[in-house]
Structures are given as structure tokens and as C-alpha cells.
Scaffold this motif. Sequence first.
Motif, PDB file in Angstrom:
ATOM      1  N   GLY A 266       0.800  -1.214   0.000  1.00  0.00           N
ATOM      2  CA  GLY A 266       0.000   0.000   0.000  1.00  0.00           C
ATOM      3  C   GLY A 266       0.834   1.266   0.000  1.00  0.00           C
ATOM      4  O   GLY A 266       0.468   2.263  -0.632  1.00  0.00           O
ATOM      5  N   LEU A 267       1.954   1.245   0.721  1.00  0.00           N
ATOM      6  CA  LEU A 267       2.770   2.457   0.869  1.00  0.00           C
ATOM      7  C   LEU A 267       3.888   2.547  -0.174  1.00  0.00           C
ATOM      8  O   LEU A 267       4.591   3.552  -0.247  1.00  0.00           O
ATOM      9  N   GLY A 268       4.072   1.472  -0.943  1.00  0.00           N
ATOM     10  CA  GLY A 268       5.119   1.506  -1.976  1.00  0.00           C
ATOM     11  C   GLY A 268       6.524   1.441  -1.408  1.00  0.00           C
ATOM     12  O   GLY A 268       7.447   2.084  -1.895  1.00  0.00           O
ATOM     13  N   ASP A 295      12.398  -5.820   9.084  1.00  0.00           N
ATOM     14  CA  ASP A 295      13.302  -4.908   8.365  1.00  0.00           C
ATOM     15  C   ASP A 295      12.421  -4.098   7.411  1.00  0.00           C
ATOM     16  O   ASP A 295      11.660  -4.678   6.642  1.00  0.00           O
ATOM     17  N   ALA A 296      12.487  -2.777   7.475  1.00  0.00           N
ATOM     18  CA  ALA A 296      11.646  -1.954   6.597  1.00  0.00           C
ATOM     19  C   ALA A 296      12.472  -0.835   5.981  1.00  0.00           C
ATOM     20  O   ALA A 296      13.315  -0.225   6.656  1.00  0.00           O
ATOM     21  N   GLU A 301      11.549   8.690   4.768  1.00  0.00           N
ATOM     22  CA  GLU A 301      11.447   8.325   6.179  1.00  0.00           C
ATOM     23  C   GLU A 301       9.975   8.195   6.587  1.00  0.00           C
ATOM     24  O   GLU A 301       9.596   7.285   7.329  1.00  0.00           O
ATOM     25  N   HIS A 302       9.149   9.104   6.056  1.00  0.00           N
ATOM     26  CA  HIS A 302       7.736   9.127   6.410  1.00  0.00           C
ATOM     27  C   HIS A 302       7.065   7.786   6.063  1.00  0.00           C
ATOM     28  O   HIS A 302       6.293   7.236   6.855  1.00  0.00           O
ATOM     29  N   VAL A 303       7.372   7.281   4.887  1.00  0.00           N
ATOM     30  CA  VAL A 303       6.761   6.033   4.424  1.00  0.00           C
ATOM     31  C   VAL A 303       7.160   4.866   5.328  1.00  0.00           C
ATOM     32  O   VAL A 303       6.323   4.062   5.742  1.00  0.00           O
ATOM     33  N   VAL A 304       8.438   4.788   5.684  1.00  0.00           N
ATOM     34  CA  VAL A 304       8.914   3.673   6.506  1.00  0.00           C
ATOM     35  C   VAL A 304       8.317   3.753   7.907  1.00  0.00           C
ATOM     36  O   VAL A 304       7.838   2.755   8.455  1.00  0.00           O
TER      37      VAL A 304
END
Length: 420
Positions: A266-268, A295-296, A301-304
Motif C-alpha cells: 500500500g505504501l510503496g 526490516d523496513a 522516512e515518512h513512508v517507513v
Amino acid sequence: MIEVTTTFDRMWADLEPLGRDAATGGYRRFAWTPTDHDLREWFAAECAARGLDLVEDRAGNQWAWWGDPDTTPGVVIGSHLDSVPDGGAFDGPLGVVSALATVDALREAGVQPDVPLGVVNFVDEEGARFGIACAGSRIITGVLDSDRARALTDADGVSMAEAWRSAGRDPETLGRDDETVRRVGRFVELHVEQGKALALAPDGGDDLTDPSRAVAIGTDIWPHGRWRVDIPGEANHAGTTRIADRRDAMIGLADVIQAARSYAVGLGCVATVGKVDVVPGGVNAIPSHVTAWLDARGSSEHVVRSLVEAVSSEVARAGATTTEESWTPTTTFDARLVERLHGILPEAPLLGTGAGHDAGILATHGVPSAMLFVRNPTGVSHSPSESASTEDCHHGVTALTAVVTELCTGKDPESMSVAR
Ligand SMILES: [Zn+2]
């Protein structure tokens, strides 16, 4: 005169059997093990054969100098020799072997550096044993506190301090090392590409022959982190406990994995659960506790952060707790150095990456750093399928030699005949 390609191929063949698992074909080169010792000895011997001055810093990273870095900070090339469990042959060693071959190429071409040239072998880059990636560069820059480093434990409960003692080292000497970092004027880490960007032609098909796509210049590293998720349950008999009465920690793990996957889509961005610890770990026992590591990574930064918050709040309902173990913000490589590399290698594509590297740790610490990536036909990394053609590896040495020639002498690499 020795052909540089010959020395590259000879070193590559030397390293091939070290730490290779016969069953999987993958490498198991973990920090401060006997295999690691053999790799460090190999590196020291190669440096000695070239008359380079080898020094170890307070994290155990090995630095081999041509010239005196205490007179003026030098240009450093190199990478790491350790691996993930069942890792590929190229991640790390390609940068170290290419750096040593570059020294040979410079000498063959009669280049005398005006500034010191260093070749580094960073210790424990993958964090495969103690869980913290880039431990060697994090320790010397003070990002990883020495007390915390010494207390880190491996899967057998052996602390880093104990591992140091077993390797014949004094763990009390471990720590931040400003003097070592000060010697690094610029750092260029050559590395195998860990995706398929270079192997894909603009039309989307494979293109493994275009020499202008054999090497890329790294521009930045995505923000990334590791989180530990602790999922509680209740141990009980696998045969006599009714489904309705179970508190199975493994069901919570399934939720973590599913949530990570769907939020990543969803967040790519990307998210992975690649390591779990199940208690009590019996086939006929309902798990009473599962620890999973998430692990992401993503382009921002916002997406992670959004992904990790969404996953952790979803699984918190079942009592799971999420703890951040490491976090690395976006790393932008030194813009002037990247521009200079682009001037030296005008055909090389510019590439961002989702993988962390010691070059990123140094860049964040203020050391002008950049990277070169060598084409990987499979696009696979951290697996025995990781690859690079011998020809592309030689292109990598040629590119690194051109870069070092320019950075160490300011001479135009076009006028030199180191390429072949
Ligand atoms: Zn690596």
C-alpha cells in the motif's frame, strides 16, 4: 608486468573457498569467527605483499595505507569481507578485491598518488552475528556506543566482548576512534549492485552487454531500520488443547508478516520478516513466545515510519510489543564527490539504493563518501544467486582506477592507459 585482470582473478579464486557452505553454496563469513580470522589474515597478506602499512582501528577494521594519512587525509577505497548467512560471493569482497587490484593498476600505470591512498576492510558490516549492521563503522564514528557493542550477543548468547577475547583481542580497547576517521579524506566504496537496475535495458528487457551500464554511481541510500516484535502466547500441549483455548504466539507472527506485506504494498516500500525465534520451539508444543525481526525500507522516512507504526499498532491488539533496534535516516552521498565521479565516469548511470553500507555511515558522519555499483545480472543479493560477470568486475576495477587516479593526482584519467 602483471596484468591487473590476472591479479583480480587470482585474488577472487583465493577467496572463493573461504567460509563457503558446501551444502548451500552460500557464504557464512561471520565477525570474529575462525573464518573471519582467515579472511583478515588473507587481507593482511595481500596488503603486505603490496608494501602497504596495515593498521587496525578500535573496532577492528583493517586499514592499509600507501602514504602517510597523518600528513594529510587520504582517499580510501574498499568494503567488507563478512557475509549474511548463506550470502553471495560478491557483496563486500568485490569492493575489497577491486580496491587491491586498483592499487596494482595504479602501479602498473606508474601513478604515484599525491595524497595517501587507503584500502579498508570493514569488520562486521552485515551484522549477521550480533544484529547490528555496519558495526565496524558505527563503532569508530561513535554511532554505536562501545558499552552497547560489547554487550551485544549472538544466537548462542556469546557477547561481542567474549567474541573479541576468543579472537585474542582486548574488548576494553573497543570504541570510538576519531583519529582513524580523521585520516579519511574521501571514501569511495565499490559494491555489487543489489538490485537489477543496471541489468535492465530502458525498454525493460535484460541488457548485460552494454559496457556503459556495467558500473553506476551511487547517489543515496534509502532510510531503513530493524525492529524487534515480541509476541506473547501460552505454552500448552499440541494435541490436547482445544483450538478455542489456545493463545498461540505463532498466530500473532502470521499477523505481523501479513500486515507488513500489505502495508508495504500500500505504501510503496519494502518490509521483510527474515528472522524469528520461537519458544519453546517444540513440534508438539504451542509456542509461548515468538520474537520476530522486521526490516523496513523506503524512499522516504515518512513512508517507513508509517509502515512500522501501522504494523505495530495492528499487532499490539494481540499484546505484541515493537522495539526499534536500529534506524538509519536517508543518506545522501557527498554531492560534490558524486558530481566529480560523474565527470570521471560520464556514461555511468546514477543510482539510489535500498541497501545500507559503511559508506553511508561515514557519509552521515561528515566524511565525503560515494559508491560505485557493479551490474548484477540476477539482481539477487544476500543469496548464492548473487552474481556479476568477470568482465563487469574488470570494468569495475577500471572505473575505480580512473576515480582514484583523478582523486589522488588530479590527472586526467582519459590520458592514462589503465583500462583494458
Ligand atoms: Zn555489502
